[in-house]
Design an enzyme around this catalytic site. Structure first.
Site, mmCIF file in Angstrom:
data_model
loop_
_atom_site.group_PDB
_atom_site.id
_atom_site.type_symbol
_atom_site.label_atom_id
_atom_site.label_comp_id
_atom_site.label_asym_id
_atom_site.label_seq_id
_atom_site.Cartn_x
_atom_site.Cartn_y
_atom_site.Cartn_z
ATOM 1 N N GLY A 1 4.932 -25.163 16.250
ATOM 2 C CA GLY A 1 3.710 -26.129 16.275
ATOM 3 C C GLY A 1 3.535 -26.700 15.879
ATOM 4 O O GLY A 1 3.692 -26.725 13.914
ATOM 5 N N ALA B 1 7.364 -36.716 1.769
ATOM 6 C CA ALA B 1 7.981 -37.069 0.600
ATOM 7 C C ALA B 1 9.336 -36.540 0.261
ATOM 8 O O ALA B 1 10.608 -36.747 -0.955
ATOM 9 C CB ALA B 1 7.616 -35.419 -0.622
ATOM 10 N N ARG C 1 9.849 -27.177 20.871
ATOM 11 C CA ARG C 1 10.196 -25.538 20.639
ATOM 12 C C ARG C 1 11.211 -25.800 21.682
ATOM 13 O O ARG C 1 10.997 -26.189 22.423
ATOM 14 C CB ARG C 1 9.079 -24.772 21.387
ATOM 15 C CG ARG C 1 7.860 -24.595 20.386
ATOM 16 C CD ARG C 1 6.908 -23.713 20.936
ATOM 17 N NE ARG C 1 5.144 -23.992 20.650
ATOM 18 C CZ ARG C 1 5.067 -23.758 18.859
ATOM 19 N NH1 ARG C 1 5.550 -23.133 18.218
ATOM 20 N NH2 ARG C 1 3.515 -24.042 19.027
ATOM 21 N N ASP D 1 7.895 -19.615 11.734
ATOM 22 C CA ASP D 1 8.422 -19.172 11.672
ATOM 23 C C ASP D 1 9.405 -18.989 13.254
ATOM 24 O O ASP D 1 10.797 -18.414 12.342
ATOM 25 C CB ASP D 1 8.033 -17.614 11.708
ATOM 26 C CG ASP D 1 7.220 -16.917 12.956
ATOM 27 O OD1 ASP D 1 6.868 -18.065 13.649
ATOM 28 O OD2 ASP D 1 6.547 -16.293 13.516
ATOM 29 N N THR E 1 2.772 -25.033 9.226
ATOM 30 C CA THR E 1 2.144 -24.520 9.682
ATOM 31 C C THR E 1 0.589 -23.806 9.782
ATOM 32 O O THR E 1 0.393 -23.253 8.761
ATOM 33 C CB THR E 1 2.640 -22.381 10.460
ATOM 34 O OG1 THR E 1 1.481 -22.009 11.332
ATOM 35 C CG2 THR E 1 3.118 -21.974 9.324
ATOM 36 N N ASP F 1 -1.286 -21.332 10.643
ATOM 37 C CA ASP F 1 -1.240 -19.751 10.423
ATOM 38 C C ASP F 1 -0.811 -19.603 9.308
ATOM 39 O O ASP F 1 -1.808 -18.083 8.910
ATOM 40 C CB ASP F 1 0.127 -19.126 11.827
ATOM 41 C CG ASP F 1 0.180 -19.203 12.445
ATOM 42 O OD1 ASP F 1 -1.655 -19.989 13.568
ATOM 43 O OD2 ASP F 1 0.756 -19.840 13.709
ATOM 44 N N ASP G 1 1.130 -17.418 7.826
ATOM 45 C CA ASP G 1 1.809 -16.020 7.800
ATOM 46 C C ASP G 1 3.492 -16.459 8.396
ATOM 47 O O ASP G 1 3.911 -15.093 8.204
ATOM 48 C CB ASP G 1 1.866 -16.223 9.725
ATOM 49 C CG ASP G 1 2.835 -16.866 10.604
ATOM 50 O OD1 ASP G 1 2.620 -18.465 10.105
ATOM 51 O OD2 ASP G 1 2.537 -16.508 11.929
ATOM 52 N N ARG H 1 -28.808 -16.717 19.592
ATOM 53 C CA ARG H 1 -27.751 -16.262 20.472
ATOM 54 C C ARG H 1 -26.562 -15.805 19.494
ATOM 55 O O ARG H 1 -26.351 -16.175 17.833
ATOM 56 C CB ARG H 1 -27.214 -17.279 21.058
ATOM 57 C CG ARG H 1 -27.760 -17.962 22.236
ATOM 58 C CD ARG H 1 -27.279 -19.027 23.334
ATOM 59 N NE ARG H 1 -27.506 -19.202 24.008
ATOM 60 C CZ ARG H 1 -27.296 -19.884 25.229
ATOM 61 N NH1 ARG H 1 -26.948 -21.428 24.127
ATOM 62 N NH2 ARG H 1 -27.889 -20.204 26.155
ATOM 63 N N GLY I 1 -3.656 -18.647 15.217
ATOM 64 C CA GLY I 1 -3.051 -17.472 14.388
ATOM 65 C C GLY I 1 -2.052 -16.719 14.424
ATOM 66 O O GLY I 1 -1.310 -16.135 13.999
ATOM 67 N N ARG I 2 -1.348 -16.431 16.086
ATOM 68 C CA ARG I 2 -0.789 -16.099 16.653
ATOM 69 C C ARG I 2 -1.408 -14.554 16.245
ATOM 70 O O ARG I 2 -2.289 -14.414 17.013
ATOM 71 C CB ARG I 2 0.730 -16.660 15.873
ATOM 72 C CG ARG I 2 1.497 -16.613 17.085
ATOM 73 C CD ARG I 2 3.025 -16.917 16.896
ATOM 74 N NE ARG I 2 2.641 -18.219 16.632
ATOM 75 C CZ ARG I 2 3.488 -18.746 18.127
ATOM 76 N NH1 ARG I 2 3.454 -18.427 19.195
ATOM 77 N NH2 ARG I 2 3.138 -19.839 17.477
ATOM 78 N N GLU J 1 -21.011 -13.574 10.477
ATOM 79 C CA GLU J 1 -21.397 -11.851 9.970
ATOM 80 C C GLU J 1 -20.178 -11.110 10.730
ATOM 81 O O GLU J 1 -20.091 -9.760 9.474
ATOM 82 C CB GLU J 1 -22.457 -12.002 11.303
ATOM 83 C CG GLU J 1 -23.588 -11.720 11.056
ATOM 84 C CD GLU J 1 -24.134 -13.758 10.763
ATOM 85 O OE1 GLU J 1 -23.645 -14.101 11.637
ATOM 86 O OE2 GLU J 1 -25.055 -13.982 9.952
ATOM 87 N N SER K 1 -29.627 -14.444 15.071
ATOM 88 C CA SER K 1 -28.460 -15.636 15.523
ATOM 89 C C SER K 1 -27.218 -14.484 15.141
ATOM 90 O O SER K 1 -27.813 -14.173 13.519
ATOM 91 C CB SER K 1 -28.324 -16.440 15.578
ATOM 92 O OG SER K 1 -27.926 -17.042 13.854
ATOM 93 N N GLN L 1 -7.639 -27.309 15.783
ATOM 94 C CA GLN L 1 -7.868 -26.821 15.288
ATOM 95 C C GLN L 1 -6.502 -27.030 14.106
ATOM 96 O O GLN L 1 -5.937 -27.180 12.991
ATOM 97 C CB GLN L 1 -7.376 -25.391 14.582
ATOM 98 C CG GLN L 1 -9.040 -24.443 15.232
ATOM 99 C CD GLN L 1 -8.302 -23.670 15.448
ATOM 100 O OE1 GLN L 1 -8.298 -21.990 14.606
ATOM 101 N NE2 GLN L 1 -8.873 -23.464 17.127
ATOM 102 N N ARG L 2 -5.447 -27.938 15.324
ATOM 103 C CA ARG L 2 -4.103 -28.410 14.744
ATOM 104 C C ARG L 2 -3.599 -29.656 13.917
ATOM 105 O O ARG L 2 -3.124 -30.342 13.794
ATOM 106 C CB ARG L 2 -2.867 -28.217 15.638
ATOM 107 C CG ARG L 2 -2.731 -26.550 15.845
ATOM 108 C CD ARG L 2 -1.247 -27.022 16.172
ATOM 109 N NE ARG L 2 -0.576 -27.240 16.497
ATOM 110 C CZ ARG L 2 0.231 -27.068 18.225
ATOM 111 N NH1 ARG L 2 -0.069 -25.215 18.478
ATOM 112 N NH2 ARG L 2 0.511 -26.594 18.646
HETATM 113 O O1 F6P Z 1 1.420 -21.162 15.225
HETATM 114 C C1 F6P Z 1 0.476 -22.363 15.793
HETATM 115 C C2 F6P Z 1 -0.321 -22.311 16.337
HETATM 116 O O2 F6P Z 1 -1.143 -23.119 16.569
HETATM 117 C C3 F6P Z 1 -0.469 -21.062 16.542
HETATM 118 O O3 F6P Z 1 -1.808 -20.675 15.918
HETATM 119 C C4 F6P Z 1 -1.017 -20.559 18.203
HETATM 120 O O4 F6P Z 1 -0.966 -19.083 18.348
HETATM 121 C C5 F6P Z 1 -0.311 -21.703 18.651
HETATM 122 O O5 F6P Z 1 0.400 -22.674 17.688
HETATM 123 C C6 F6P Z 1 -0.156 -22.213 20.177
HETATM 124 O O6 F6P Z 1 0.823 -23.139 20.722
HETATM 125 P P1 F6P Z 1 1.811 -23.991 21.178
HETATM 126 O O7 F6P Z 1 0.883 -25.305 20.952
HETATM 127 O O8 F6P Z 1 2.581 -24.500 22.005
HETATM 128 O O9 F6P Z 1 -0.083 -23.390 22.656
#
Ligand code: F6P
Length: 324
Positions: free
Chosen positions: A11, A22, A72, A103, A127, A129, A131, A164, A172-173, A189, A217, A256-257
């Site tokens: 990802g 760099a 991938r 990973d 990444t 994530d 992680d 609401r 975050g996988r 919350e 809310s 988010q990416r």
């Molecule tokens: O590892 C980064 C990530 O964005 C994870 O948070 C998410 O689960 C996954 O990749 C989504 O992968 P793809 O873009 O292949 O659907």
């Protein structure tokens, strides 16, 4: 080392371009040639390789995504795939590799290093994530966190206007860093993360204590994961007990990416990219570059992937207390 290959895999993450810049410039500074491998391991097998000069990485430090593309690769997991990859490296006279990813990327690197130990590999954690064990932060995490906070701020406007309850799912996988820290930073919350079990009673309590009594809310950040059930799973569970409340689910998804990396991610990527070349010059192999307490460290691939990076569970109390 006379020539290195560099690739981004898995990802994408904001700051990968800053890392590529760099790596390229630091290597050239030391008289090492640089070959960019497009589309990760897939492109390594397909021979999508071209030499980079310093100007090939001009004007990219601020760009999200990765200019050399990512993928991938299933084929790289096979013996035949690895053999072709190795032959391509030899043909291109590449004698070391820098791999930027998460990973999956390091798992691939680890297997490849076992099969072909004559090619040293250094990894850079890229990444959103966060992680990977052995580094405080991964490249892209800070940008993603800021994207989440901006999105939640906007959702809060409409949540409070309509009174609401929102369940917002973040990526975050199987790791809860984005949900946990995103919740603190946006004043949510609650956070529901895979590392800490949240049962229906606790969720009920949240509704009883907060939404029902004092708030009109509420925002709950939910980490995507089979363990949490995701935002849809959680909201369905609660709907059975509280059908009277007005719920909405938002899945932030791939927004988010993307985006221009934050200053923190650019600095992290620049430091780690330069450190990767230092590591190779220092005869390191099969390690990921990490930064712990502001110091560069080398983390063996198997530790980075296999050891679980702990979340600070006390932060859940902070969320709970600060949202009374
Ligand atoms: O590892 C980064 C990530 O964005 C994870 O948070 C998410 O689960 C996954 O990749 C989504 O992968 P793809 O873009 O292949 O659907």
């Amino acid at each position: 080392i006379k020539c290195i290959g560099v690739l981004t895999s898995g990802g994408d993450a904001p700051g990968m371009n800053a890392a590529l810049r760099a790596v390229t410039r630091k290597a050239i500074y030391h008289g090492i040639r640089v070959k960019a491998i497009c589309r990760g391991y897939k492109g390594l097998i397909g021979g999508e390789i071209r030499e980079f000069q310093t100007q090939d990485v001009s004007n990219i430090i601020q760009q999200g995504g990765t200019i050399i593309k990512t993928a991938r690769s299933e084929e790289f997991k096979t013996e035949e795939g690895m053999r072709i990859a190795y032959e391509n490296l030899r043909k291109e006279e590449i004698d070391a590799l820098v791999v930027i990813g998460g990973d999956g990327t390091f798992t691939g690197a680890r297997y490849f290093a076992q099969e072909y130990p004559d090619i040293p590999i250094v990894g850079i954690p890229g990444t959103i994530d966060n992680d990977l064990y052995g580094t405080d932060y991964t490249i892209g995490y800070d940008t993603a966190l800021n994207t989440i906070v901006q999105a939640v701020d906007k959702i809060r406007d409409t949540a409070s206007s309509h009174e609401r309850l929102f369940f917002i799912e973040v990526m975050g996988r199987d790791a809860g860093f984005l949900a946990l820290y995103g919740a603190i930073a946006s004043g949510a919350e609650a956070a529901i993360i895979p590392e800490i079990e949240t049962n229906t009673d606790q969720l009920n309590e949240l509704i009883e204590q907060g939404f029902r009594k004092s708030k009109n809310s509420s925002i709950v950040l939910v980490a995507e994961s089979d363990i949490t059930g995701g935002a849809i799973g959680i909201s369905n569970r609660l709907k059975e007990k509280y059908p009277e409340y007005d719920y909405r689910v938002t899945i932030l998804g791939h927004i988010q990416r993307g985006g221009s990396p934050t200053a923190n991610d650019r600095i992290l990527a620049s430091r780690m990219g330069a450190a990767a070349i230092d590591a190779l010059l220092d005869d390191q192999r099969n390690v990921m570059i990490g930064i712990v307490n502001d110091e560069i460290v080398y983390v063996p691939f198997n530790k980075a992937i296999k050891d679980e990076k702990p979340v600070d569970k006390k932060l859940m109390d902070i969320i709970r207390i600060l949202s009374i």
